[in-house]
Design a protein around this motif. Sequence first.
Motif, mmCIF file in Angstrom:
data_model
loop_
_atom_site.group_PDB
_atom_site.id
_atom_site.type_symbol
_atom_site.label_atom_id
_atom_site.label_comp_id
_atom_site.label_asym_id
_atom_site.label_seq_id
_atom_site.Cartn_x
_atom_site.Cartn_y
_atom_site.Cartn_z
ATOM 1 N N GLU A 38 31.173 48.500 56.858
ATOM 2 C CA GLU A 38 32.026 48.843 57.619
ATOM 3 C C GLU A 38 33.170 49.844 57.058
ATOM 4 O O GLU A 38 33.667 49.445 55.865
ATOM 5 N N ASP A 63 37.766 50.249 52.341
ATOM 6 C CA ASP A 63 38.975 50.727 52.918
ATOM 7 C C ASP A 63 39.604 51.403 51.563
ATOM 8 O O ASP A 63 39.594 50.582 50.542
ATOM 9 N N ASP A 89 37.855 51.978 48.324
ATOM 10 C CA ASP A 89 37.105 53.369 48.226
ATOM 11 C C ASP A 89 37.258 54.298 49.278
ATOM 12 O O ASP A 89 37.377 53.650 50.515
ATOM 13 N N GLU A 90 37.175 55.597 49.111
ATOM 14 C CA GLU A 90 37.101 56.362 50.103
ATOM 15 C C GLU A 90 35.771 56.598 50.738
ATOM 16 O O GLU A 90 34.689 56.461 50.008
ATOM 17 N N ALA A 91 35.608 56.592 52.180
ATOM 18 C CA ALA A 91 34.264 56.360 52.705
ATOM 19 C C ALA A 91 33.202 57.387 52.387
ATOM 20 O O ALA A 91 32.212 56.803 51.982
ATOM 21 N N CYS A 111 38.757 52.546 65.121
ATOM 22 C CA CYS A 111 39.941 52.912 65.156
ATOM 23 C C CYS A 111 40.280 53.631 63.774
ATOM 24 O O CYS A 111 41.284 53.320 63.311
ATOM 25 N N PRO A 112 39.634 54.734 63.420
ATOM 26 C CA PRO A 112 39.921 55.348 62.365
ATOM 27 C C PRO A 112 41.126 56.003 62.600
ATOM 28 O O PRO A 112 41.296 56.392 63.582
ATOM 29 N N ASP A 113 41.943 56.636 61.434
ATOM 30 C CA ASP A 113 43.111 57.444 61.635
ATOM 31 C C ASP A 113 42.783 58.446 62.765
ATOM 32 O O ASP A 113 42.096 59.430 62.374
HETATM 33 C C1 SAM Z 1 44.122 52.686 62.135
HETATM 34 S S1 SAM Z 1 43.553 51.648 60.934
HETATM 35 C C2 SAM Z 1 41.978 50.593 61.564
HETATM 36 C C3 SAM Z 1 41.735 49.495 60.850
HETATM 37 C C4 SAM Z 1 40.734 48.680 61.563
HETATM 38 N N1 SAM Z 1 39.284 49.361 61.415
HETATM 39 C C5 SAM Z 1 41.179 48.080 62.687
HETATM 40 O O1 SAM Z 1 40.570 48.721 63.801
HETATM 41 O O2 SAM Z 1 41.970 47.291 63.095
HETATM 42 C C6 SAM Z 1 42.472 52.605 59.569
HETATM 43 C C7 SAM Z 1 41.881 52.434 58.591
HETATM 44 O O3 SAM Z 1 40.940 53.082 57.960
HETATM 45 C C8 SAM Z 1 41.258 53.535 56.779
HETATM 46 N N2 SAM Z 1 40.680 54.808 56.387
HETATM 47 C C9 SAM Z 1 40.623 56.041 57.000
HETATM 48 N N3 SAM Z 1 40.282 56.910 56.408
HETATM 49 C C10 SAM Z 1 39.496 56.535 55.402
HETATM 50 C C11 SAM Z 1 38.410 56.692 54.519
HETATM 51 N N4 SAM Z 1 38.142 58.129 54.499
HETATM 52 N N5 SAM Z 1 37.858 56.026 53.479
HETATM 53 C C12 SAM Z 1 38.153 54.898 53.647
HETATM 54 N N6 SAM Z 1 39.030 54.060 54.559
HETATM 55 C C13 SAM Z 1 39.701 54.920 55.463
HETATM 56 C C14 SAM Z 1 42.648 53.314 56.454
HETATM 57 O O4 SAM Z 1 43.121 53.019 55.473
HETATM 58 C C15 SAM Z 1 43.095 52.313 57.610
HETATM 59 O O5 SAM Z 1 42.875 51.059 57.043
#
Ligand code: SAM
Length: 207
Positions: A38, A63, A89-91, A111-113
């Motif tokens: 995930e 995350d 870590d970063e994805a 729900c990624p940013d």
């Molecule tokens: C809007 S939140 C959604 C969290 C969860 N998936 C949910 O739906 O409740 C987006 C999450 O993705 C993480 N994230 C965004 N880009 C990422 C990346 N490139 N690598 C790791 N995590 C990432 C952010 O830190 C954040 O916690």
Amino acid sequence: MTQSFIHIESPNYLRLQDLPTPPDWPGIFGNDNRLALEIGCGVGDFMLKTALDQPDTNFVAIDFYNKGCDKTCRRIDRHGVTNVRVVRDEARAFVTERIPKGSLSAVYINCPDPWPKKRHRKRRLVNKEFIEFLLDYMVPGADFFFATDFDDYGIDVANALPGIAALENQFGIDLYRHEFPGYHLSKYMRKFMAEGKQIYFMHYKVR
Ligand SMILES: C[S@@+](CC[C@H](N)C(=O)[O-])C[C@H]1O[C@@H](n2cnc3c(N)ncnc32)[C@H](O)[C@@H]1O
């Protein structure tokens, strides 16, 4: 903005600096069950429910949000779940360095940013190129799940997915659906649904 850094004490938290490239995932989990990832697990509510449903799958939840990793660990520890490990870590870096090619049975991205501003769109994590990058790390038959509340992101990804020949849509002719029975709702999905927004769900399989 400075973020206070939480020291995570959990048997299910893997410190990145202690992980080899690639790690011995069967050794870490103590079995050779299938491996799922995930990306962007947030506070881990989706991961907990999904891992409880699938005790025979090993899940790695990542995350880059330290507080989210802490919350995810606390949640899985509280429930005594043994088939989840959490990494900060970063994805793209994580997949490249820590996932053996052809090893993932599923990838979940919820729900990624959204990076709503037009000029920031290129910062979005999920696009055709990123999904094609992931394919190398997935096994035939692996599942790819994507969910977003953000119309523009949902439609962009929904339109890109059919162009990836290695993937087969599990929703028939529907590019996306707003309901996905059996798929757990994450914290952000519930938040956006409470605001009256619809979630764009996508489910594909690697051929
Ligand atoms: C809007 S939140 C959604 C969290 C969860 N998936 C949910 O739906 O409740 C987006 C999450 O993705 C993480 N994230 C965004 N880009 C990422 C990346 N490139 N690598 C790791 N995590 C990432 C952010 O830190 C954040 O916690």
